[in-house]
Design a protein around this motif. Structure first.
Motif, short mmCIF file in Angstrom:
data_model
loop_
_atom_site.label_atom_id
_atom_site.label_comp_id
_atom_site.label_asym_id
_atom_site.label_seq_id
_atom_site.Cartn_x
_atom_site.Cartn_y
_atom_site.Cartn_z
N GLY A 174 -71.56 37.76 76.51
CA GLY A 174 -72.16 37.48 75.21
C GLY A 174 -73.64 37.81 75.19
O GLY A 174 -74.41 37.29 74.37
N PHE A 175 -74.06 38.71 76.07
CA PHE A 175 -75.46 39.13 76.20
C PHE A 175 -75.44 40.61 76.52
O PHE A 175 -75.10 41.01 77.64
CB PHE A 175 -76.14 38.32 77.31
CG PHE A 175 -77.61 38.60 77.47
CD1 PHE A 175 -78.52 38.21 76.50
CD2 PHE A 175 -78.09 39.24 78.61
CE1 PHE A 175 -79.89 38.45 76.65
CE2 PHE A 175 -79.45 39.49 78.77
CZ PHE A 175 -80.34 39.10 77.79
N GLY A 217 -85.83 45.06 75.58
CA GLY A 217 -86.52 44.29 74.55
C GLY A 217 -85.59 43.84 73.44
O GLY A 217 -85.78 42.77 72.86
N MET A 218 -84.60 44.66 73.12
CA MET A 218 -83.66 44.31 72.05
C MET A 218 -82.28 44.05 72.65
O MET A 218 -81.56 44.97 73.01
CB MET A 218 -83.59 45.43 71.01
CG MET A 218 -82.82 45.04 69.77
SD MET A 218 -83.11 46.11 68.33
CE MET A 218 -82.58 47.69 68.95
N MET A 219 -81.94 42.77 72.77
CA MET A 219 -80.66 42.36 73.33
C MET A 219 -79.88 41.57 72.28
O MET A 219 -80.45 40.84 71.47
CB MET A 219 -80.86 41.49 74.57
CG MET A 219 -81.62 42.18 75.69
SD MET A 219 -80.73 43.58 76.40
CE MET A 219 -79.39 42.74 77.24
N GLY A 220 -78.57 41.73 72.30
CA GLY A 220 -77.72 40.99 71.38
C GLY A 220 -77.09 39.80 72.08
O GLY A 220 -76.86 39.82 73.29
N ARG A 221 -76.82 38.76 71.29
CA ARG A 221 -76.18 37.56 71.83
C ARG A 221 -74.98 37.18 70.97
O ARG A 221 -75.05 37.24 69.74
CB ARG A 221 -77.16 36.39 71.88
CG ARG A 221 -78.26 36.54 72.92
CD ARG A 221 -79.10 35.29 73.03
NE ARG A 221 -80.19 35.46 73.98
CZ ARG A 221 -80.09 35.23 75.29
NH1 ARG A 221 -78.93 34.81 75.79
NH2 ARG A 221 -81.13 35.40 76.09
N LEU A 222 -73.91 36.76 71.64
CA LEU A 222 -72.71 36.28 70.96
C LEU A 222 -72.33 34.92 71.55
O LEU A 222 -72.27 34.78 72.77
CB LEU A 222 -71.54 37.26 71.13
CG LEU A 222 -71.67 38.64 70.48
CD1 LEU A 222 -70.46 39.49 70.87
CD2 LEU A 222 -71.74 38.52 68.97
N SER A 223 -72.05 33.96 70.68
CA SER A 223 -71.57 32.66 71.15
C SER A 223 -70.14 32.80 71.65
O SER A 223 -69.49 33.84 71.44
CB SER A 223 -71.63 31.64 70.01
OG SER A 223 -70.71 32.01 68.98
N ALA A 224 -69.63 31.76 72.30
CA ALA A 224 -68.25 31.79 72.80
C ALA A 224 -67.27 32.01 71.65
O ALA A 224 -66.31 32.77 71.77
CB ALA A 224 -67.94 30.49 73.54
N ARG A 225 -67.54 31.36 70.51
CA ARG A 225 -66.67 31.53 69.33
C ARG A 225 -66.73 32.97 68.82
O ARG A 225 -65.70 33.58 68.52
CB ARG A 225 -67.12 30.58 68.22
CG ARG A 225 -66.42 30.82 66.88
CD ARG A 225 -67.06 30.02 65.77
NE ARG A 225 -66.53 30.41 64.47
CZ ARG A 225 -66.97 31.43 63.75
NH1 ARG A 225 -67.97 32.18 64.23
NH2 ARG A 225 -66.44 31.73 62.58
#
Length: 553
Positions: A282-283, A306-314
């Motif tokens: 999720g990263f 510098g630009m990273m995406g994040r996703l929650s478990a859901r």
């Protein structure tokens, strides 16, 4: 001097309460914002935008407008659902080098930050930059301790300038958004907010240093993935000191072949790891273009985190379901997955039948193409556009993931000729799936469903007995609500209202005619006053009915 029309435009764009938080944070005033907008308007006139811009002219305009607009252009180069492909291709050159800062200016920035520590940290700094972008510049350096490092220095005042430009763009987008159709494919304010988030992330080098550290930890067990090591003790929000890495750019296929690398293996491993970044961690790297990935000593090394995406478990679970549904070409499953992923889906407003039919049409259109030839970027963007039209609002993370996938697949297109990232992600899902856990989860769901069904049957039997007792005693009453029949009932109500008003008109006409024959009543225009009033009322009501019929037809 600004023209009167310019000042009117400024007043409309910037009411007194606009941008209050940004002005407090960065210290610029309403006057400086006015001045900046005057500069933008002057440049628009200089480039004669009213006559239209070719892709190259649009690119040149963004360069002249400054770093904020260059960054916006870099974002738009990956958004083919917003701009035609020819413009996206022209804007792609904004990813290349910018004019470098003078080295004496770089030294001044470093000395201002470190003060007396400067000579205790750096032994030497190469005056020729390794790279120069719109936000920062990178120089090779040697520490007093002997390590060779890369020093990333933020351009002076770039944050204030870009914050000011974003404030201008936010105000413009807010007002232009009123004139856009409700089902528009592009949310202008969302694009500006995405730019704002990107600038905040990419201009705070402490965040980038933390990203490097977190990325290395998450991929510690992956032997073929790496990133530069940050020297945290020397990092600030405007300077990043990290390990200097040198390798072969991932898109230099000739050099990679000459070095003995298997290009297909690189493509497969890079995409499989990218799937792991999205679905497992999720990263993920949100801007994996060729300039940000190199091959060094058998490892795929990610640069510029510098630009990273994040996703929650859901979010990861929902996105996994979306990819599975796309892989299976199942419109019904895709609809359910998109709705479960949405942040604002009004189930009562969604036309589920139409949404499934539209998704089936999209999947069928791409299903006629060979797997290797599927344009995954267009597919994902078509799905996102369709959800907007059908009142299903997806989180901004889905656009970030889609853009990352598009960029990654474009970077490795030459190396994965016989497959695409959807196939690889599905393979990754199946390979990492724990059959025992899936069976346990399915068994639990089955037991819960069985318990709910049994309890429902028990309640139904109890309620049915109560209903029969009430019916036998004449105590049964029924309240009924016809779901989904609101619009037909409204139409029926309008018909009844028109019919009633028509009867009133007829009554007025008959009554007026009867009174007309009575002698000795006060006259107006040769007829009894009461008859005149009744005729006039009948005419007014008749006109109202005609107007209502015309408006509702």
């Amino acid at each position: 001097m600004a023209s009167k029309s310019d000042n009117t435009l400024l007043t409309r764009l910037f009411p007194d309460d606009s941008g209050e938080n940004i002005r407090e944070k960065y210290g610029f005033t309403r006057k400086t914002r006015y001045k900046r907008l005057h500069e933008i308007i002057s440049l628009l006139r200089k480039h004669e935008v009213t006559k239209g811009l070719s892709p190259d002219q649009f690119c040149d305009l963004l360069v002249d407008l400054g770093p904020s607009f260059i960054k916006l252009g870099q974002m738009l180069s990956l958004r083919s659902e917003i701009l035609p492909q020819s413009y996206c291709e022209a804007l792609a050159r904004l990813q290349a080098q910018c004019d470098p800062m003078p080295f004496n200016q770089v030294q001044e920035v470093l000395q201002d930050i470190y003060g007396e520590r400067f000579s205790q940290i750096f032994k030497e700094i190469d005056p020729v930059p390794l790279g120069s972008a719109s936000l920062a510049q990178v120089h090779k350096a040697v520490l007093v301790t002997g390590e060779t490092v890369a020093v990333k220095v933020r351009r002076p005042d770039v944050r204030v300038t870009m914050a000011q430009d974003i404030d201008v763009l936010r105000s413009i987008a807010k007002r232009l958004d009123r004139f856009m159709a409700e089902g528009q494919m592009v949310d202008l304010r969302q694009v500006v907010e995405e730019l704002s988030d990107t600038v905040e992330e990419e201009t705070d080098f402490l965040k980038e240093a933390a990203n490097l550290f977190e990325f290395a930890q998450l991929n510690a067990d992956v032997k073929f993935i790496d990133c530069p090591k940050p020297f945290m003790e020397y990092c600030t929000d405007s300077v990043l000191v990290m390990e200097y890495v040198q390798g072969i750019p991932i898109d230099d296929s000739r050099a990679l072949k000459a070095a003995g690398y298997d290009l297909e293996e690189i493509g497969q491993k890079a995409l499989d790891n990218y799937a792991a970044q999205i679905l497992d961690h999720g990263f993920f790297h949100a801007d994996p273009h060729p300039g940000n990935i190199i091959i060094r000593e058998g490892k795929i090394v990610y640069l510029d985190l510098g630009m990273m995406g994040r996703l929650s478990a859901r979010d990861r679970q929902c996105f996994q379901k979306i990819i599975e549904a796309v892989g299976q070409k199942n419109g019904s499953k895709l609809k359910d997955a998109l709705i479960s992923y949405s942040v604002d889906a009004d189930l009562r407003r969604i036309d589920h039948t139409r949404l499934v039919a539209e998704l089936d049409a999209v999947l069928d259109r791409y299903g006629t193409v060979d797997v290797a030839d599927i344009d995954v970027g267009s597919l994902l963007m078509d799905i996102v556009a369709l959800t907007r039209q059908c009142k299903v609002t997806l989180p901004s993370s889905v656009t970030q993931v889609a853009r990352g996938i598009v960029t990654m697949e474009g970077t490795l297109a030459e190396y994965i000729a016989n497959c695409n990232i959807i196939t690889i992600i599905n393979d990754h899902i199946m390979r990492d799936r724990d059959v025992a856990k899936d069976a346990e989860h399915l068994a639990k769901e089955l037991m819960v469903s069985l318990y709910a069904a049994t309890k429902g049957l028990s309640n139904a039997a109890e309620y049915s007995g109560e209903v029969l007792r009430m019916m036998s005693r004449g105590q049964m009453k029924m309240n009924m609500e016809l779901m989904g029949s609101v619009e037909p009932l409204k139409r029926l109500s309008r018909i009844i209202n028109r019919f009633t008003m028509s009867l009133v008109v007829a009554g007025l006409l008959v009554g007026a005619s009867l009174i007309f024959s009575v002698q000795g009543l006060p006259q107006f225009m040769g007829m009894p006053v009461l008859s005149f009033i009744m005729y006039l009322c009948a005419l007014v009501i008749f006109i109202v009915i005609l107007v209502d019929i015309y408006r509702k037809s």
